[in-house]
Structures are given as structure tokens and as C-alpha cells.
Scaffold this active site. Structure first.
Site, PDB file in Angstrom:
ATOM      1  N   TYR A  38       5.568  -4.695   1.122  1.00  0.00           N
ATOM      2  CA  TYR A  38       5.889  -5.597   2.223  1.00  0.00           C
ATOM      3  C   TYR A  38       6.468  -6.910   1.700  1.00  0.00           C
ATOM      4  CZ  TYR A  38       2.780  -2.457   4.855  1.00  0.00           C
ATOM      5  OH  TYR A  38       2.181  -1.361   5.426  1.00  0.00           O
ATOM      6  N   TYR A  91      10.903  -0.009  13.449  1.00  0.00           N
ATOM      7  CA  TYR A  91      10.423   1.078  14.298  1.00  0.00           C
ATOM      8  C   TYR A  91       9.428   0.551  15.326  1.00  0.00           C
ATOM      9  CZ  TYR A  91       7.333   5.265  14.911  1.00  0.00           C
ATOM     10  OH  TYR A  91       6.558   6.274  15.388  1.00  0.00           O
ATOM     11  N   VAL A 107       3.979  -5.284  15.943  1.00  0.00           N
ATOM     12  CA  VAL A 107       2.759  -4.475  16.057  1.00  0.00           C
ATOM     13  C   VAL A 107       2.514  -3.701  14.762  1.00  0.00           C
ATOM     14  CG1 VAL A 107       1.606  -2.635  17.332  1.00  0.00           C
ATOM     15  CG2 VAL A 107       3.035  -4.292  18.560  1.00  0.00           C
ATOM     16  N   SER A 145      -1.092   8.437  13.232  1.00  0.00           N
ATOM     17  CA  SER A 145      -1.924   9.030  14.281  1.00  0.00           C
ATOM     18  C   SER A 145      -2.852   7.982  14.879  1.00  0.00           C
ATOM     19  CB  SER A 145      -2.757  10.183  13.720  1.00  0.00           C
ATOM     20  OG  SER A 145      -1.942  11.204  13.187  1.00  0.00           O
ATOM     21  N   THR A 146      -3.098   8.124  16.173  1.00  0.00           N
ATOM     22  CA  THR A 146      -3.960   7.202  16.907  1.00  0.00           C
ATOM     23  C   THR A 146      -5.115   7.971  17.523  1.00  0.00           C
ATOM     24  OG1 THR A 146      -2.066   5.779  17.418  1.00  0.00           O
ATOM     25  CG2 THR A 146      -4.018   5.519  18.799  1.00  0.00           C
ATOM     26  N   ALA A 185       4.258   2.150  20.348  1.00  0.00           N
ATOM     27  CA  ALA A 185       3.461   3.360  20.526  1.00  0.00           C
ATOM     28  C   ALA A 185       2.417   3.156  21.619  1.00  0.00           C
ATOM     29  CB  ALA A 185       2.778   3.730  19.208  1.00  0.00           C
ATOM     30  N   ALA A 202       3.132   9.406  19.267  1.00  0.00           N
ATOM     31  CA  ALA A 202       4.299   9.278  20.132  1.00  0.00           C
ATOM     32  C   ALA A 202       5.456  10.089  19.566  1.00  0.00           C
ATOM     33  CB  ALA A 202       4.705   7.813  20.267  1.00  0.00           C
ATOM     34  N   ARG A 234       0.772  -1.186  -0.680  1.00  0.00           N
ATOM     35  CA  ARG A 234       1.697  -1.467   0.418  1.00  0.00           C
ATOM     36  C   ARG A 234       1.968  -2.952   0.570  1.00  0.00           C
ATOM     37  NH1 ARG A 234      -1.519   2.415   2.612  1.00  0.00           N
ATOM     38  NH2 ARG A 234      -2.683   0.937   3.914  1.00  0.00           N
ATOM     39  N   GLN A 287      -3.960   3.822  13.466  1.00  0.00           N
ATOM     40  CA  GLN A 287      -3.760   4.148  12.049  1.00  0.00           C
ATOM     41  C   GLN A 287      -4.981   4.847  11.450  1.00  0.00           C
ATOM     42  OE1 GLN A 287      -2.584   0.272  10.376  1.00  0.00           O
ATOM     43  NE2 GLN A 287      -0.442   0.838  10.635  1.00  0.00           N
ATOM     44  N   HIS A 324       7.718  -1.634  17.976  1.00  0.00           N
ATOM     45  CA  HIS A 324       7.715  -3.073  18.237  1.00  0.00           C
ATOM     46  C   HIS A 324       7.576  -3.795  16.904  1.00  0.00           C
ATOM     47  CE1 HIS A 324       6.561  -7.024  19.602  1.00  0.00           C
ATOM     48  NE2 HIS A 324       6.571  -6.664  20.879  1.00  0.00           N
TER      49      HIS A 324
END
Length: 258
Positions: free
Chosen positions: A70, A92, A97, A234-235, A124, A207, A66, A166, A94
Site C-alpha cells: 500500500y 475497485y 471502503v 468474501s463477506t 460491495a 458481489a 500488504r 474480509q 468504493h
């Protein structure tokens, strides 16, 4: 100040509902917009605001590091900035974040003498407070990224909420997986069991991203953390275990103040 600029803006979480008027204006007035959103509908919506919209999702690939993706995003945006364009990176939630590229592109642009700034979006975290009825001022909130929580020694307060972000990436050191296996979350579970009882209730939170969706709030005992289905976004929400302990020394000192 050189000609060309870059603004990182937030799209919020729910399609069309969370964007601020200022972020919308930056998108509409940009020469070129780069959008990063996992939902194709979000990309189509941004394209309606500005026809010259380019998806950053093209740089993601299963098994690809990743960090490489980036960096390619940053390079693509900076190429347009250096060509004198007014560029917007629309992200997506903020843009500041859990997002490396929006911060990095602003850092590089400023060093090179271009105008660069960030506009916030509904994250989120903000949705979590609203959906789960949590007031961060009541017990306190501790936010940590799940893999960092696992890999570094961290001190945290059992009388406050612990939010691990995450968890779908939990334990991934390769930066190439989009969901880690149950064994990785098993290690996270074992770590948490050193502090919390096995039956302590936890929640998996996601969310909503579309107006027709409901957020995910799935409550379960901690001992089942490695058996529940999760996604990359997922959080994990862990409510307080203990009561807040009064600090008698500070209270006495405060009482002595005039």
C-alpha cells in the site's frame, strides 16, 4: 495551491456498469491513471478510457506485507502528483471502503498543498443490500472487519444484522496472507458460538464483478463456518437472532413530549 492533483475514484463492482459519469470523466481527463482491480478485464477497460494507465497490482506479492504494498502505491501516485500531473487513482468498488492507499494519498497530497478529493463508487455493501434484499432500516446493520471483530472486545446487537467483512483474511496479523486457513476461521466460529446457536443460518456473500456473473449467496449453519470455501473478498452475513426489545422508558418520555 500547487500544480498537480490527485482524485481517488470508485469503479463500482460490476465491470462497466457501476461507474458514475463524474468518475469516468476524471479518468478520461487525467494525465495518468493508477488502477487497482483484481480482474485483468477491469484494468483493460480503464486503459480504454485513458491509455496512460498504470496497474497498482504490480505491488502485490504472495508473502509480502500488504502495508508495504500500500505504501508503494501511495509513493508511486505521489511522485506523479509532485511532478505536476493531474492524477487519478481508480479503485475497485468504493475507493474509501477497506482501502488504505486512497485515503493516505489524499492525506499526504493535502498536507503538501495539492488539490485532492475522493469520488464515491458503488460498493460491495450497496450490492449486498440489493442482492440479498436487506433493508438496513428494518433491523439495523452492524459492519465490522472480521479480524478486528476477533481481536478486540466489541459490543454488538443480536437483534440486528452482523456483517463481517474480509473473512478470507480473518485472524491474519502478518498482513501477508491472501486467505487464512480453516483454523483461523475456526476461532472466529467459536467466538460467534458464544452468542449464536450452532444451527443459526449464516451466509457467505460475494458481489458479482462481471456482467455475466451471479453474486454468491451460500447459506449454511454457523457450525460449518470453518469448513466452507472463502476468498479474500468474501463477506459473512449473520441475520438477527432475537427480536428488538422496546425501551419502555424512552417510549414513556416521548409520549410526554408536547
Amino acid at each position: 495551491m500547487q500544480q498537480g492533483s490527485i482524485v481517488s475514484v470508485g469503479l463500482g463492482m460490476v465491470l462497466g456498469a457501476h461507474i458514475s459519469p463524474l468518475c469516468r470523466n476524471f479518468i478520461e481527463q487525467a494525465d495518468v491513471v493508477f488502477v487497482s482491480a483484481s480482474e485483468k478485464l477491469v484494468e483493460m477497460w480503464v486503459t480504454e478510457m485513458n491509455a496512460n494507465t498504470i496497474s497498482l497490482q504490480q505491488y502485490y506479492q504472495e508473502g509480502k506485507n500488504r502495508r508495504t504494498s500500500y505504501q508503494q502505491m501511495v509513493d508511486a501516485m505521489m511522485m506523479e502528483v509532485r511532478n505536476g500531473k493531474n492524477v487519478v487513482g481508480a479503485f475497485y468498488g468504493h475507493p474509501g471502503v477497506f482501502a488504505w492507499a486512497p485515503h493516505k494519498v489524499l492525506e499526504i497530497a493535502r498536507k503538501e498543498g495539492f488539490h485532492a478529493h475522493m469520488e464515491p463508487g458503488i460498493s460491495a455493501e450497496a450490492c449486498l443490500y440489493a442482492d440479498m434484499g436487506i433493508d438496513p432500516g428494518k433491523f439495523g446493520i452492524q459492519h465490522l472487519e472480521a479480524t478486528q471483530f476477533m481481536m478486540f472486545e466489541r459490543m454488538f446487537d443480536l437483534s440486528a444484522y452482523l456483517i463481517l467483512w474480509q473473512i478470507g483474511f480473518a485472524g491474519d496479523q502478518s498482513f501477508s496472507k491472501y486467505v487464512t486457513d480453516n483454523q483461523s476461521r475456526g476461532l472466529l466460529k467459536d467466538l460467534l458460538l458464544e452468542y449464536y446457536p450452532s444451527q443459526h443460518k449464516i451466509a457467505i456473500y460475494e458481489a458479482a464483478t462481471l456482467p455475466t456473473e451471479q453474486c454468491r449467496q451460500e447459506w449454511l449453519p454457523l457450525e460449518l463456518l470453518d469448513q466452507v470455501s472463502v476468498r479474500h473478498h468474501s463477506t459473512l452475513v449473520i441475520p438477527p437472532l432475537t427480536k428488538k426489545l422496546p425501551d419502555k422508558r424512552i417510549r414513556e418520555l416521548l409520549a410526554q413530549l408536547p
